[in-house]
Motif scaffolding. Structure first.
Motif, PDB file in Angstrom:
ATOM      1  N   GLU A 156      43.882  31.359  38.949  1.00  0.00           N
ATOM      2  CA  GLU A 156      43.625  32.120  37.725  1.00  0.00           C
ATOM      3  C   GLU A 156      42.756  33.341  38.023  1.00  0.00           C
ATOM      4  OE1 GLU A 156      43.401  33.400  33.754  1.00  0.00           O
ATOM      5  OE2 GLU A 156      44.855  32.235  34.916  1.00  0.00           O
ATOM      6  N   TYR A 157      41.782  33.187  38.884  1.00  0.00           N
ATOM      7  CA  TYR A 157      40.949  34.323  39.298  1.00  0.00           C
ATOM      8  C   TYR A 157      41.807  35.402  39.961  1.00  0.00           C
ATOM      9  CZ  TYR A 157      37.865  36.876  42.528  1.00  0.00           C
ATOM     10  OH  TYR A 157      37.221  37.852  43.251  1.00  0.00           O
ATOM     11  N   LEU A 158      42.692  34.996  40.873  1.00  0.00           N
ATOM     12  CA  LEU A 158      43.549  35.965  41.548  1.00  0.00           C
ATOM     13  C   LEU A 158      44.493  36.649  40.559  1.00  0.00           C
ATOM     14  CD1 LEU A 158      44.473  33.883  44.737  1.00  0.00           C
ATOM     15  CD2 LEU A 158      42.697  35.634  44.511  1.00  0.00           C
ATOM     16  N   ARG A 159      44.996  35.892  39.604  1.00  0.00           N
ATOM     17  CA  ARG A 159      45.896  36.473  38.607  1.00  0.00           C
ATOM     18  C   ARG A 159      45.161  37.466  37.720  1.00  0.00           C
ATOM     19  NH1 ARG A 159      47.317  36.392  33.468  1.00  0.00           N
ATOM     20  NH2 ARG A 159      45.545  35.051  32.923  1.00  0.00           N
ATOM     21  N   ARG A 160      44.005  37.052  37.235  1.00  0.00           N
ATOM     22  CA  ARG A 160      43.300  37.875  36.252  1.00  0.00           C
ATOM     23  C   ARG A 160      42.718  39.139  36.869  1.00  0.00           C
ATOM     24  NH1 ARG A 160      39.208  35.153  31.962  1.00  0.00           N
ATOM     25  NH2 ARG A 160      41.002  33.740  31.910  1.00  0.00           N
ATOM     26  N   TYR A 161      42.244  39.051  38.131  1.00  0.00           N
ATOM     27  CA  TYR A 161      41.542  40.176  38.744  1.00  0.00           C
ATOM     28  C   TYR A 161      42.343  40.804  39.893  1.00  0.00           C
ATOM     29  CZ  TYR A 161      37.511  38.764  36.033  1.00  0.00           C
ATOM     30  OH  TYR A 161      36.654  38.460  34.997  1.00  0.00           O
ATOM     31  N   ARG A 162      43.652  40.656  39.864  1.00  0.00           N
ATOM     32  CA  ARG A 162      44.457  41.134  40.988  1.00  0.00           C
ATOM     33  C   ARG A 162      44.389  42.640  41.185  1.00  0.00           C
ATOM     34  NH1 ARG A 162      50.440  39.983  38.399  1.00  0.00           N
ATOM     35  NH2 ARG A 162      49.676  40.004  36.258  1.00  0.00           N
ATOM     36  N   ARG A 163      44.033  43.397  40.136  1.00  0.00           N
ATOM     37  CA  ARG A 163      43.935  44.854  40.273  1.00  0.00           C
ATOM     38  C   ARG A 163      42.527  45.291  40.705  1.00  0.00           C
ATOM     39  NH1 ARG A 163      48.737  44.404  39.305  1.00  0.00           N
ATOM     40  NH2 ARG A 163      49.917  44.697  37.372  1.00  0.00           N
ATOM     41  N   GLY A 164      41.595  44.355  40.780  1.00  0.00           N
ATOM     42  CA  GLY A 164      40.240  44.697  41.212  1.00  0.00           C
ATOM     43  C   GLY A 164      40.157  44.817  42.722  1.00  0.00           C
ATOM     44  N   PRO A 165      39.171  45.539  43.238  1.00  0.00           N
ATOM     45  CA  PRO A 165      39.101  45.795  44.685  1.00  0.00           C
ATOM     46  C   PRO A 165      38.930  44.532  45.524  1.00  0.00           C
ATOM     47  CG  PRO A 165      37.098  46.548  43.562  1.00  0.00           C
ATOM     48  CD  PRO A 165      38.083  46.216  42.499  1.00  0.00           C
ATOM     49  N   GLN A 166      38.156  43.539  45.012  1.00  0.00           N
ATOM     50  CA  GLN A 166      37.932  42.336  45.816  1.00  0.00           C
ATOM     51  C   GLN A 166      39.233  41.554  46.004  1.00  0.00           C
ATOM     52  OE1 GLN A 166      34.487  43.400  46.733  1.00  0.00           O
ATOM     53  NE2 GLN A 166      34.788  41.242  47.213  1.00  0.00           N
ATOM     54  N   VAL A 167      39.924  41.302  44.896  1.00  0.00           N
ATOM     55  CA  VAL A 167      41.155  40.517  44.977  1.00  0.00           C
ATOM     56  C   VAL A 167      42.264  41.315  45.653  1.00  0.00           C
ATOM     57  CG1 VAL A 167      42.958  39.375  43.625  1.00  0.00           C
ATOM     58  CG2 VAL A 167      40.552  39.082  43.010  1.00  0.00           C
ATOM     59  N   GLU A 168      42.340  42.589  45.355  1.00  0.00           N
ATOM     60  CA  GLU A 168      43.354  43.429  45.988  1.00  0.00           C
ATOM     61  C   GLU A 168      43.184  43.424  47.506  1.00  0.00           C
ATOM     62  OE1 GLU A 168      43.484  47.780  45.191  1.00  0.00           O
ATOM     63  OE2 GLU A 168      45.295  47.243  44.069  1.00  0.00           O
ATOM     64  N   GLY A 169      41.936  43.521  47.954  1.00  0.00           N
ATOM     65  CA  GLY A 169      41.683  43.482  49.390  1.00  0.00           C
ATOM     66  C   GLY A 169      42.008  42.134  49.991  1.00  0.00           C
ATOM     67  N   LEU A 170      41.678  41.078  49.270  1.00  0.00           N
ATOM     68  CA  LEU A 170      41.951  39.722  49.752  1.00  0.00           C
ATOM     69  C   LEU A 170      43.453  39.507  49.915  1.00  0.00           C
ATOM     70  CD1 LEU A 170      40.202  36.547  48.300  1.00  0.00           C
ATOM     71  CD2 LEU A 170      42.585  36.526  48.985  1.00  0.00           C
ATOM     72  N   LEU A 171      44.228  39.882  48.896  1.00  0.00           N
ATOM     73  CA  LEU A 171      45.671  39.613  48.908  1.00  0.00           C
ATOM     74  C   LEU A 171      46.438  40.548  49.830  1.00  0.00           C
ATOM     75  CD1 LEU A 171      46.313  38.822  45.132  1.00  0.00           C
ATOM     76  CD2 LEU A 171      45.957  37.233  47.025  1.00  0.00           C
ATOM     77  N   SER A 172      45.833  41.666  50.190  1.00  0.00           N
ATOM     78  CA  SER A 172      46.496  42.551  51.154  1.00  0.00           C
ATOM     79  C   SER A 172      46.200  42.141  52.592  1.00  0.00           C
ATOM     80  CB  SER A 172      46.076  44.002  50.926  1.00  0.00           C
ATOM     81  OG  SER A 172      44.685  44.167  51.180  1.00  0.00           O
ATOM     82  N   ALA A 173      45.119  41.384  52.796  1.00  0.00           N
ATOM     83  CA  ALA A 173      44.758  40.943  54.146  1.00  0.00           C
ATOM     84  C   ALA A 173      45.249  39.533  54.450  1.00  0.00           C
ATOM     85  CB  ALA A 173      43.242  41.004  54.329  1.00  0.00           C
ATOM     86  N   LEU A 174      45.373  38.708  53.414  1.00  0.00           N
ATOM     87  CA  LEU A 174      45.716  37.296  53.610  1.00  0.00           C
ATOM     88  C   LEU A 174      46.979  36.935  52.854  1.00  0.00           C
ATOM     89  CD1 LEU A 174      42.224  35.607  52.963  1.00  0.00           C
ATOM     90  CD2 LEU A 174      43.125  36.463  55.140  1.00  0.00           C
ATOM     91  N   THR A 175      47.689  35.950  53.367  1.00  0.00           N
ATOM     92  CA  THR A 175      48.700  35.240  52.601  1.00  0.00           C
ATOM     93  C   THR A 175      48.225  33.802  52.478  1.00  0.00           C
ATOM     94  OG1 THR A 175      50.497  36.642  53.390  1.00  0.00           O
ATOM     95  CG2 THR A 175      51.105  34.527  52.432  1.00  0.00           C
ATOM     96  N   LEU A 176      47.979  33.383  51.242  1.00  0.00           N
ATOM     97  CA  LEU A 176      47.451  32.047  50.988  1.00  0.00           C
ATOM     98  C   LEU A 176      48.600  31.089  50.699  1.00  0.00           C
ATOM     99  CD1 LEU A 176      44.446  32.917  48.642  1.00  0.00           C
ATOM    100  CD2 LEU A 176      44.527  32.876  51.149  1.00  0.00           C
ATOM    101  N   HIS A 177      48.523  29.938  51.316  1.00  0.00           N
ATOM    102  CA  HIS A 177      49.483  28.863  51.098  1.00  0.00           C
ATOM    103  C   HIS A 177      48.689  27.621  50.675  1.00  0.00           C
ATOM    104  CE1 HIS A 177      52.666  31.151  53.200  1.00  0.00           C
ATOM    105  NE2 HIS A 177      51.681  31.558  53.985  1.00  0.00           N
ATOM    106  N   ALA A 178      49.012  27.056  49.547  1.00  0.00           N
ATOM    107  CA  ALA A 178      48.235  25.927  49.035  1.00  0.00           C
ATOM    108  C   ALA A 178      49.154  24.783  48.631  1.00  0.00           C
ATOM    109  CB  ALA A 178      47.396  26.367  47.828  1.00  0.00           C
ATOM    110  N   VAL A 179      48.735  23.575  48.969  1.00  0.00           N
ATOM    111  CA  VAL A 179      49.360  22.346  48.471  1.00  0.00           C
ATOM    112  C   VAL A 179      48.328  21.701  47.557  1.00  0.00           C
ATOM    113  CG1 VAL A 179      50.393  20.128  49.056  1.00  0.00           C
ATOM    114  CG2 VAL A 179      50.693  22.087  50.588  1.00  0.00           C
TER     115      VAL A 179
END
Length: 427
Positions: free
Chosen positions: A96-119
Motif C-alpha cells: 500500500e505504501y508503494l502504491r500510494r507514494y509511487r510518484r514520490g522520490p523515495q518510492v520511485e528510486g526504490l522501484l527503479s533500483a529494485l524488483t521486489l518479489h514477495a510470497v
C-alpha cells in the motif's frame, strides 16, 4: 545518493498506509490474502504483477507478487510457519505504501533500483489451523533439502527462477525471548544466517549483515533495548541457511514479544520500518556502507529469559507436600480459540516457571507477599468477593497448567478469604 527515510518519518507513514480493516493477526487466513491480492490488482494493475507459483497440500494457491523494475531482485517470504502471521499483513502494508507514494522520490528510486518479489503466505494450510507445520505435519523451514512439501518446492523453484541477490525470511519468535540477560523483550531479532558449519563470511553474507545493521539503526530509536540477534548456528535443513548456499544470502527478521498484550499495531509498525529502511538502503547503495561491527554488537537472544508476568512471593500448594512460598512465572503466546464454531484471537497464558524466579525478566510483576495463589474456579468469582479456601487438590499450582489464578488474603472470621486479584488470559 538518495537519503534513507528517518525512522520517525517511516513510523508516521505507517499510520497513513496501515490496513484499517483487517482481522486480528492470528485470524489472517488464505481467503483474506486472496482478497488483498485482488484489491492490489484492481487498484494498481500496472504496478503489481500477481501469479500463482504452487499449491499447498490442501490445494490452496501460493502467490508471488512482483513490483518494481530495477536490476536488483529481492525475494521476501512470510508465514512458512502458519502461526507466524505478522509479516504477512506487514507486506500488504508495504504494498500500500508503494502504491500510494509511487510518484514520490523515495518510492520511485526504490522501484527503479529494485524488483521486489514477495510470497505473502507460504503455508496457507498451517495458517488455517494456526499451527507451525503444514497439513502433512512437516515444518517447511526444515524441508529445504528433502523438499517433501509442495510449499517448500514452490519456494525453491521460485528462488531458482529469480536468482535474487538477497532474501528476507520473515518469522515470529517465542514470546519468552529476551534481549541477552536484560530481561527486556526481544521485539525484533535479526540474523544473517550462516551457509556452512564454520559460519564463514562471503560477500553475500556480509551484505546481509550490513542490511541487519541498517535495520538496527532504524529500530533502536523506536525500541531502545528491545532488539536482539538470533543464534547463527548452522541449520543444514533450513531454507535461510541453504538460500545462502544456493547463492541468495538472506536476512532473518523474527518478530517477538511486546511489553503489553496490545501488540499488533506496534509490531506491524516495526516490521514496516524495518523492511522499508532495508529496501531503501539496498536501492540507494547505502547498505554497502553500513559498519559490520554494528552487527556483531547486537545483543544475542535469551530464548527463555522473559516471562509475561511474575507473581512474587505467593503462598503456593504444589502437587505434593505442604504449602511453600514461591514466585509464579506466567508465559503468554498468541492463540486462536474456537467458540461456537467461530475462531477468536487471543492469548494463551500458562504457568511456565515456579520457584525463585529472580533471574527472569517480566513485562509485569505482581507483588503477592502474604497472599495465597490458587486456581480460579469455574464458578463466577470477582475481585473483592469473600470465599472459602478450596479443597487441597483444587489448590495445586504446577508448571504447564493454565494461568487462571486468584490471589487470596485471609480475613475474619477464620477460614474466610478475600479475592485480592484475578489473573486470567482469556483473549
Amino acid at each position: 545518493m538518495t537519503e534513507i527515510s528517518p525512522p520517525a518519518t517511516l513510523s508516521a507513514l505507517w499510520d497513513e498506509v496501515r490496513l484499517q480493516e483487517r482481522p486480528p493477526l492470528p485470524l489472517v487466513r488464505h481467503a483474506q490474502v486472496v482478497a488483498w491480492l485482488r484489491r492490489l490488482q484492481e487498484s494498481a494493475p500496472e504496478l503489481f504483477r500477481v501469479e500463482e507459483v504452487g499449491r499447498s497440500v490442501e490445494g490452496r494457491a501460493i502467490h508471488h507478487v512482483q513490483v518494481g523494475k530495477g536490476p536488483r531482485s529481492v525475494l521476501l517470504w512470510s508465514q512458512m510457519h502458519g502461526d507466524e502471521p505478522t509479516a504477512t499483513t506487514a507486506l500488504f502494508e508495504i504494498f500500500e505504501y508503494l502504491r500510494r507514494y509511487r510518484r514520490g522520490p523515495q518510492v520511485e528510486g526504490l522501484l527503479s533500483a529494485l524488483t521486489l518479489h514477495a510470497v505473502p503466505m507460504l503455508n496457507p494450510d498451517g495458517a488455517e489451523r494456526f499451527q507451525r507445520v503444514n497439513a502433512q505435519g512437516i515444518d517447511i523451514n526444515r524441508d529445504a533439502l528433502m523438499l517433501q512439501t509442495p510449499e517448500g518446492r514452490a519456494l525453491k523453484a521460485l528462488r531458482d527462477r529469480l536468482q535474487p541477490s538477497l532474501g528476507f525470511n520473515l518469522h515470529n519468535q517465542d514470546w519468552r525471548t529476551a534481549v541477552s540477560k536484560s530481561g527486556r523483550p526481544a521485539s525484533i531479532s535479526l540474523l544473517a544466517p550462516a551457509f556452512d558449519e564454520a559460519r564463514s563470511d562471503n560477500p553475500g553474507r556480509l551484505l546481509a549483515k550490513r542490511v541487519c545493521v541498517v535495520i538496527r539503526d532504524a529500530l533502536e530509536p523506536l525500541i531502545p533495548g528491545q532488539l536482539g540477534r538470533y543464534s547463527d548456528a548452522f541449520e543444514p535443513r533450513a531454507f535461510g541457511d541453504n538460500m545462502g548456499r544456493w547463492g541468495t544470502p538472506s536476512v532473518l527478521i523474527e518478530t517477538g514479544p511486546w511489553p503489553g498484550l496490545d501488540s499488533e499495531g506496534p509490531l506491524l509498525r516495526l516490521n514496516f520500518v524495518s523492511l522499508v529502511s532495508a529496501l531503501e538502503a539496498l536501492a540507494s547503495g547505502r547498505a554497502e556502507q553500513a559498519h559490520l561491527e554494528r552487527y556483531d554488537s547486537i545483543p544475542l537472544n535469551d530464548s527463555k529469559g522473559l516471562l509475561h508476568m511474575i507473581v512474587k512471593g505467593a503462598h503456593v500448594f504444589g502437587e505434593a507436600g505442604e504449602a511453600f512460598i514461591a514466585d509464579i512465572g506466567v508465559a503468554v503466546s498468541p492463540a486462536v480459540r474456537v467458540s461456537g464454531g467461530t475462531p477468536r484471537a487471543g492469548f494463551l497464558g500458562l504457568i511456565a516457571e515456579l520457584g525463585d524466579l529472580r533471574v527472569f525478566g517480566a513485562t509485569e510483576t505482581v507483588e503477592a507477599q502474604g497472599l495465597t495463589a490458587v486456581p480460579l474456579p469455574a464458578t463466577d468469582v470477582k475481585e473483592g468477593d469473600t470465599v472459602s479456601l478450596p479443597p487441597r487438590r483444587e489448590c495445586e499450582i504446577a508448571v504447564g497448567k493454565s494461568a487462571r489464578l486468584m490471589l487470596l488474603r485471609p480475613v475474619a472470621p477464620p477460614g474466610t478469604w478475600r479475592v485480592e486479584r484475578i489473573i486470567r488470559f482469556d483473549g
